[in-house]
Write an enzyme that holds these catalytic residues in place. Structure first.
Site, mmCIF file in Angstrom:
data_model
loop_
_atom_site.group_PDB
_atom_site.id
_atom_site.type_symbol
_atom_site.label_atom_id
_atom_site.label_comp_id
_atom_site.label_asym_id
_atom_site.label_seq_id
_atom_site.Cartn_x
_atom_site.Cartn_y
_atom_site.Cartn_z
ATOM 1 N N LYS A 118 0.810 -1.218 0.000
ATOM 2 C CA LYS A 118 0.000 0.000 0.000
ATOM 3 C C LYS A 118 0.842 1.267 0.000
ATOM 4 C CE LYS A 118 -4.275 -1.987 1.644
ATOM 5 N NZ LYS A 118 -3.829 -3.345 2.072
HETATM 6 C C1 LIG Z 1 -4.499 -4.371 1.604
HETATM 7 C C2 LIG Z 1 -3.709 -5.609 1.485
HETATM 8 C C3 LIG Z 1 -4.103 -6.636 0.621
HETATM 9 C C4 LIG Z 1 -5.374 -6.580 -0.185
HETATM 10 O O1 LIG Z 1 -5.292 -5.614 -1.206
HETATM 11 P P1 LIG Z 1 -6.634 -5.053 -1.904
HETATM 12 O O2 LIG Z 1 -6.166 -4.060 -2.879
HETATM 13 O O3 LIG Z 1 -7.456 -4.467 -0.808
HETATM 14 O O4 LIG Z 1 -7.297 -6.227 -2.522
HETATM 15 C C5 LIG Z 1 -3.283 -7.754 0.511
HETATM 16 N N1 LIG Z 1 -2.158 -7.862 1.236
HETATM 17 C C6 LIG Z 1 -1.746 -6.917 2.081
HETATM 18 C C7 LIG Z 1 -0.508 -7.112 2.868
HETATM 19 C C8 LIG Z 1 -2.501 -5.749 2.222
HETATM 20 O O5 LIG Z 1 -2.089 -4.798 3.056
#
Ligand SMILES: *Cc1c(COP(=O)(O)O)cnc(C)c1O
Length: 450
Positions: free
Chosen positions: A122
């Site tokens: 993210k």
């Molecule tokens: C947020 C997150 C996900 C999921 O991603 P999305 O875009 O919400 O589907 C997967 N793995 C980690 C470590 C995350 O922080």
């Protein structure tokens, strides 16, 4: 069906419009879509057309740097809202960490998305978006309040992305007791322009509070609100860059790969689908999920039935009502069968996740966090020993989930220094109930200017 634009090979870009998935909000440009986060009709912004990238770009791809790829992909989406020098500056400043593609074993590669400051993918979206927002807000001399609901990783990525950025403050809502201590430490110890609210409820409650606030007209008159969840198009766009970069590293002469994406709110997958719609040769996507499986059920039945989320080891994927599904449905004319041709989806239990962490470490020495383990499982299930190259996305560093990883591998993952540093800092958070009026009063008392 989705429309393609065929004329982005030249230097001139007509301004891209963003429309709402609910169809009634007026079209806006990138600047306004990023500023608003959610469209005023309650829908999510999507580009009116996915720009089709020229053949030449794909031939050159292996020779381009990460920043050059990002720039070329971004340009048609941002148009003139970000002048070239600003766009280049945002990209090189926000995306200043490595995203390597590594071979785990024959035919299986991992794209490591966790080398940013908070050790999760993210960072890519949050750092790019925060710099866009700071640029746009600064242009208008206004104070902006960012509301963000987090199931764990968004909070730290957004908090770090905005920390110290002038004219912007961030309010993070997280489910009290339902994020890992390390995750909590990462967004509750910054202070400054970052406020953390420990909500007595689930992630879905947090998400509901934020959505209700955005729809609250009086509140919006009294403060300039924006969102930093994966619903903001400013987060989705940069996430599509690394799909091109993965293929650049794999080599374009290979067969088109299968890419497995560990999914919760489906922002990451949406970004991948945008890359594919622009012409990137991806044979198949896999949406790998934990036992929160409304998406595979939707593909199977054609009916989308949101559910309360269930807690799992891969807690950033504990989402019972994935918001980005609205975008995916929009791109494919709301045709589940059509989506199902491009995306296969499999669900895995915590036990299977643990077994994958153990097995991959024993056979290859590679350490997976629980989210990446779900992606690995999805890839292996899809490939079933066929010839297509496989890539799975590793979305968090194993050190973020060190207890589970140590239990399964018998080894403590190495803690990167930037994580160790945060662990010693004091936590600051405000407990709030999951009822909207309490949250609303808190915002007004603390932040309203009128
Ligand atoms: C947020 C997150 C996900 C999921 O991603 P999305 O875009 O919400 O589907 C997967 N793995 C980690 C470590 C995350 O922080």
């Amino acid at each position: 069906m989705y429309l393609f634009s065929l004329n982005v090979a030249g230097q001139q870009f007509k301004t891209m419009n963003y429309i709402s998935t609910n169809g009634t909000a007026p079209p806006v440009t990138f600047r306004e879509a990023v500023r608003q986060g959610q469209a005023p009709d309650g829908g999510l912004y999507v580009p009116e057309e996915i720009p089709r990238l020229p053949e030449a770009f794909f031939h050159e791809l292996p020779d381009l740097s990460w920043a050059e790829i990002a720039f070329r992909v971004a340009k048609p989406y941002v148009g003139d809202d970000l002048p070239d020098d600003i766009l280049w500056q945002i990209i090189t400043d926000a995306l200043n960490f490595n995203i390597p593609l590594r071979k785990v074993r024959e035919g299986i590669h991992v794209l490591e998305l966790f080398h940013g400051p908070t050790l999760a993918f993210k960072d890519v979206g949050a750092r790019f978006m925060s710099r866009c927002m700071a640029y746009f807000a600064g242009d208008e001399g206004k104070e902006l309040t960012i509301l963000v609901a987090t199931s764990g990783d968004t909070g730290s990525a957004v908090a770090n992305g905005f920390y110290g950025v002038e004219g912007v403050r961030v309010v993070i809502l997280y489910p009290d007791g339902k994020v890992s201590p390390i995750q909590e430490q990462q967004f509750t110890t910054l202070g400054g322009n970052i406020t953390a609210l420990a909500v007595d409820g689930t992630f879905d409650d947090c998400q509901r509070l934020v959505k209700t606030a955005f729809a609250d007209e009086e509140l919006n008159r009294r403060m300039l609100l924006s969102s930093a969840n994966s619903i903001n198009i400013g987060r989705l766009l940069p996430q599509s860059f690394y799909y091109y970069y993965a293929l650049a590293q794999l080599g374009m002469e290979e067969k088109a790969p299968v890419i497995s994406v560990p999914s919760g709110n489906f922002g990451n997958l949406t970004s991948g689908l945008m890359a594919r719609l622009s012409g990137l040769p991806v044979a198949q996507f896999v949406a790998a999920v934990n036992v929160n499986k409304v998406f595979p059920e939707y593909l199977e039945s054609g009916k989308f039935v949101p559910r309360p989320s269930i807690s799992t080891l891969s807690n950033a994927m504990d989402v019972g009502n994935p918001s980005n599904l609205a975008r995916i449905r929009h791109f494919f004319g709301d045709d589940a069968a059509e989506i199902g041709r491009v995306v296969h989806s499999y669900s895995f239990t915590d036990e299977e996740t643990r077994a994958a962490i153990r097995e991959v470490f024993l056979t290859t020495g590679y350490m997976l966090d629980p989210h990446s383990a779900v992606a690995y499982l999805g890839l292996v299930k899809e490939l079933d020993n066929d010839e297509r190259p496989g890539i799975f996305l590793a979305t968090a560093h194993p050190a973020k989930f060190k207890d589970v990883v140590a239990e399964e591998t018998g080894r403590l993952p190495e803690i990167p220094p930037r994580l160790a540093e945060r662990m010693g800092k004091e936590r600051q958070c405000v407990p709030v109930s999951s009822e909207y009026p309490a949250f609303r009063s808190f915002l007004l008392e603390r932040f309203a200017t009128t």
